[in-house]
Scaffold this active site. Sequence first.
Site, PDB file in Angstrom:
ATOM      1  N   PRO A  72      -4.778   0.767  -4.843  1.00  0.00           N
ATOM      2  CG  PRO A  72      -3.170   0.978  -6.518  1.00  0.00           C
ATOM      3  CD  PRO A  72      -3.479   0.210  -5.263  1.00  0.00           C
ATOM      4  CB  CYS A  73      -9.903   2.856  -5.578  1.00  0.00           C
ATOM      5  SG  CYS A  73      -9.747   4.630  -5.941  1.00  0.00           S
ATOM      6  CD  GLN A  74      -6.383   4.713  -9.541  1.00  0.00           C
ATOM      7  OE1 GLN A  74      -6.238   3.658  -8.926  1.00  0.00           O
ATOM      8  NE2 GLN A  74      -5.597   5.759  -9.360  1.00  0.00           N
ATOM      9  CB  SER A  77     -13.416   4.152  -9.024  1.00  0.00           C
ATOM     10  OG  SER A  77     -14.194   5.324  -8.981  1.00  0.00           O
TER      11      SER A  77
END
Length: 337
Positions: A72-74, A77
């Site tokens: 996951p990149c949240q 980001s």
Amino acid sequence: MNLEPTCVDLFCGAGLMSEGFKQAGFCHIFAADKDARAVSTYNKNHIPVAQEWDVSLAKQGLRADVLVAGPPCQGFSSLGKRDRHDVRNKLSLALLPWIEQLTPSVVIIENVVQFRDSQYWTQIKNWARPLGYEAYEWELNAVDYGAAQRRRRAFCILSRIGKPAKPDQQESALRSVRDAFYGLPLKPDSHNFHTAPEPSALAAQRMALIPPQGDKRDLMRANPAICPPSWARVGNQATDVWGRMDFDAPANTIRCSFQNPSKGRYLHPTEDRVITLREGARLQGIPDNWEFVGDRTSIARQIGNGVPVPLAHAVAKSIMRLFKDETHTLSSATLRN
């Protein structure tokens, strides 16, 4: 005897990264994701090796030549809060026991570009160095590799079999939205996921006032009475919301909320609607014969959360060259398959 390099895909989603690696000649033996509908989509369009799986638990008994992961990149980001304490950031460290178990020759971690500067990538590199891995980092834009979409991603690579060559940009790669949508009816017909939500009366009124390549600023000038008060407070921030795509340019990044006009430049270039699921899939380079499992929101998330297939393919071809090097013999894991 199977001489194709074997691959495991973690956080695999619907399998867009796997599609790019499959096109380059890799053979997937396992894939994992927590989203059951994405796993079902994966298995409809690939060899059905994907499982709904807790990636924090390494699957025992596997060996593979390549490990691919898109954690996951949240938390990294720039579109989010970039909270270094976001618990999802630590999921990248879940790869360490997988590397120990799989003993891959190459590891590819795909994420937003900010991941390269995170403490987690530093920790992974330092952990892997004594195991014989050298670290490499690429920043690539999907539009340079055949996708009709601007999307910058980081590919952080660990290799025990040499330095992979950064993929060369394709001179003819600049594809437009018009190219991507070629052959699709302007009016959604619900065939092959060519479907979009019907706008409310207010949304339809707003869309009708937005000119080609326009956005919320044009709407605020044309009829401020139908604009939410928050737009005036925000001013010129987030100008892409309620924006039309340009037919003759690449799209902006397709995110999982691309069927919501308030989330970005997701209005069709000429029609008063957001883009359809199939149009979103086209912008991601997903083949037209792909089938999706889930409701419209779930399918949009599966499409938007993936790596554009042409970009994944460019990365995979570069990694494949390492295995085709005459001085390198495929790992015993591959030879046993």
